[in-house]
Design a protein around this motif. Sequence first.
Motif, PDB file in Angstrom:
ATOM      1  N   ASP A  29       0.844  -1.190   0.000  1.00  0.00           N
ATOM      2  CA  ASP A  29       0.000   0.000   0.000  1.00  0.00           C
ATOM      3  C   ASP A  29       0.882   1.244   0.000  1.00  0.00           C
ATOM      4  OD1 ASP A  29      -1.864   2.017   0.372  1.00  0.00           O
ATOM      5  OD2 ASP A  29      -2.495   1.350   2.345  1.00  0.00           O
ATOM      6  N   ALA A  30       0.751   2.070  -1.008  1.00  0.00           N
ATOM      7  CA  ALA A  30       1.559   3.278  -1.123  1.00  0.00           C
ATOM      8  C   ALA A  30       1.398   4.192   0.086  1.00  0.00           C
ATOM      9  CB  ALA A  30       1.205   4.029  -2.403  1.00  0.00           C
ATOM     10  N   LEU A  31       0.268   4.091   0.791  1.00  0.00           N
ATOM     11  CA  LEU A  31       0.013   4.938   1.959  1.00  0.00           C
ATOM     12  C   LEU A  31       0.332   4.248   3.287  1.00  0.00           C
ATOM     13  CD1 LEU A  31      -3.369   6.519   0.813  1.00  0.00           C
ATOM     14  CD2 LEU A  31      -1.050   7.424   0.521  1.00  0.00           C
ATOM     15  N   SER A  32       0.788   3.001   3.242  1.00  0.00           N
ATOM     16  CA  SER A  32       1.120   2.206   4.433  1.00  0.00           C
ATOM     17  C   SER A  32      -0.068   2.022   5.378  1.00  0.00           C
ATOM     18  CB  SER A  32       2.293   2.833   5.202  1.00  0.00           C
ATOM     19  OG  SER A  32       3.446   2.872   4.408  1.00  0.00           O
ATOM     20  N   GLU A  33      -1.273   1.942   4.829  1.00  0.00           N
ATOM     21  CA  GLU A  33      -2.463   1.719   5.662  1.00  0.00           C
ATOM     22  C   GLU A  33      -2.884   0.255   5.671  1.00  0.00           C
ATOM     23  OE1 GLU A  33      -5.274   4.405   3.912  1.00  0.00           O
ATOM     24  OE2 GLU A  33      -4.358   6.173   4.838  1.00  0.00           O
ATOM     25  N   ASP A  34      -2.868  -0.408   4.521  1.00  0.00           N
ATOM     26  CA  ASP A  34      -3.295  -1.803   4.413  1.00  0.00           C
ATOM     27  C   ASP A  34      -2.122  -2.766   4.274  1.00  0.00           C
ATOM     28  OD1 ASP A  34      -6.055  -1.171   4.494  1.00  0.00           O
ATOM     29  OD2 ASP A  34      -6.017  -0.644   2.370  1.00  0.00           O
ATOM     30  N   GLY A  35      -0.935  -2.252   4.296  1.00  0.00           N
ATOM     31  CA  GLY A  35       0.259  -3.069   4.143  1.00  0.00           C
ATOM     32  C   GLY A  35       1.463  -2.158   4.039  1.00  0.00           C
ATOM     33  N   PRO A  36       2.648  -2.747   3.917  1.00  0.00           N
ATOM     34  CA  PRO A  36       3.847  -1.927   3.799  1.00  0.00           C
ATOM     35  C   PRO A  36       3.865  -1.173   2.466  1.00  0.00           C
ATOM     36  CG  PRO A  36       4.373  -4.228   3.430  1.00  0.00           C
ATOM     37  CD  PRO A  36       2.940  -4.170   3.863  1.00  0.00           C
ATOM     38  N   SER A  37       4.588  -0.061   2.447  1.00  0.00           N
ATOM     39  CA  SER A  37       4.737   0.715   1.221  1.00  0.00           C
ATOM     40  C   SER A  37       5.746   0.027   0.299  1.00  0.00           C
ATOM     41  CB  SER A  37       5.230   2.129   1.544  1.00  0.00           C
ATOM     42  OG  SER A  37       6.596   2.096   1.926  1.00  0.00           O
ATOM     43  N   PRO A  38       5.775   0.403  -0.982  1.00  0.00           N
ATOM     44  CA  PRO A  38       6.775  -0.176  -1.882  1.00  0.00           C
ATOM     45  C   PRO A  38       8.209   0.026  -1.381  1.00  0.00           C
ATOM     46  CG  PRO A  38       5.078   0.918  -3.169  1.00  0.00           C
ATOM     47  CD  PRO A  38       4.819   1.255  -1.720  1.00  0.00           C
ATOM     48  N   ASN A  39       8.511   1.189  -0.825  1.00  0.00           N
ATOM     49  CA  ASN A  39       9.860   1.420  -0.310  1.00  0.00           C
ATOM     50  C   ASN A  39      10.166   0.534   0.891  1.00  0.00           C
ATOM     51  OD1 ASN A  39      10.705   3.324  -2.206  1.00  0.00           O
ATOM     52  ND2 ASN A  39       9.802   5.015  -1.063  1.00  0.00           N
ATOM     53  N   GLN A  40       9.175   0.318   1.754  1.00  0.00           N
ATOM     54  CA  GLN A  40       9.369  -0.571   2.899  1.00  0.00           C
ATOM     55  C   GLN A  40       9.597  -2.007   2.427  1.00  0.00           C
ATOM     56  OE1 GLN A  40       5.661   0.574   4.731  1.00  0.00           O
ATOM     57  NE2 GLN A  40       6.716   1.626   6.419  1.00  0.00           N
ATOM     58  N   VAL A  41       8.846  -2.428   1.421  1.00  0.00           N
ATOM     59  CA  VAL A  41       9.012  -3.775   0.877  1.00  0.00           C
ATOM     60  C   VAL A  41      10.398  -3.923   0.254  1.00  0.00           C
ATOM     61  CG1 VAL A  41       8.198  -5.397  -0.883  1.00  0.00           C
ATOM     62  CG2 VAL A  41       6.550  -4.183   0.549  1.00  0.00           C
ATOM     63  N   LEU A  42      10.850  -2.900  -0.463  1.00  0.00           N
ATOM     64  CA  LEU A  42      12.176  -2.964  -1.071  1.00  0.00           C
ATOM     65  C   LEU A  42      13.261  -3.079   0.001  1.00  0.00           C
ATOM     66  CD1 LEU A  42      14.012  -2.884  -3.551  1.00  0.00           C
ATOM     67  CD2 LEU A  42      14.018  -0.397  -3.340  1.00  0.00           C
ATOM     68  N   ALA A  43      13.144  -2.299   1.054  1.00  0.00           N
ATOM     69  CA  ALA A  43      14.136  -2.361   2.131  1.00  0.00           C
ATOM     70  C   ALA A  43      14.156  -3.746   2.778  1.00  0.00           C
ATOM     71  CB  ALA A  43      13.850  -1.276   3.170  1.00  0.00           C
ATOM     72  N   ALA A  44      12.983  -4.296   3.052  1.00  0.00           N
ATOM     73  CA  ALA A  44      12.904  -5.634   3.651  1.00  0.00           C
ATOM     74  C   ALA A  44      13.399  -6.701   2.681  1.00  0.00           C
ATOM     75  CB  ALA A  44      11.470  -5.930   4.082  1.00  0.00           C
ATOM     76  N   ASN A  45      13.057  -6.554   1.409  1.00  0.00           N
ATOM     77  CA  ASN A  45      13.482  -7.514   0.397  1.00  0.00           C
ATOM     78  C   ASN A  45      15.001  -7.508   0.244  1.00  0.00           C
ATOM     79  OD1 ASN A  45      12.985  -9.424  -1.720  1.00  0.00           O
ATOM     80  ND2 ASN A  45      13.387  -7.781  -3.171  1.00  0.00           N
TER      81      ASN A  45
END
Length: 132
Positions: A29-45
């Motif tokens: 979720d780009a707004l980090s409301e229903d899930g992580p944002s794309p940037n958060q996913v990239l960092a975790a990935n």
Amino acid sequence: MSDIEVTSVCEEGYTTESEIDGEWQLVVDALSEDGPSPNQVLAANYASCYIPALRVAADKNGYDDIGRVEVEVEADLDEDDDLEAISFTVKTETAFGDDGQDIVELGEEICHVHSALTESLHADITLEDDAL
């Protein structure tokens, strides 16, 4: 047929549900409301890719079981919310001594996400031997 197949769907708003290789589900979720944002996913990935790469690098340097590995990721965004810097603090149970820097660098070479990112976004990696 491709090596990786992803179908991503956004019905409305900014939440995207992706099916990966017909097996895995990921909500971003780009707004980090229903899930992580794309940037958060990239960092975790990035961290999730670097950990097994570090294990392989350690094994190639004679460390066959390095125990627990923990990566703390810090990522900085610019005024447009684009990633501009990433750093890792990597904590391991095993102390690598003089081999540490060679293992870190080989891990970078092995990590597919590291290879895919522009050099300006490669993680600045600090290695510590105090994983809990």
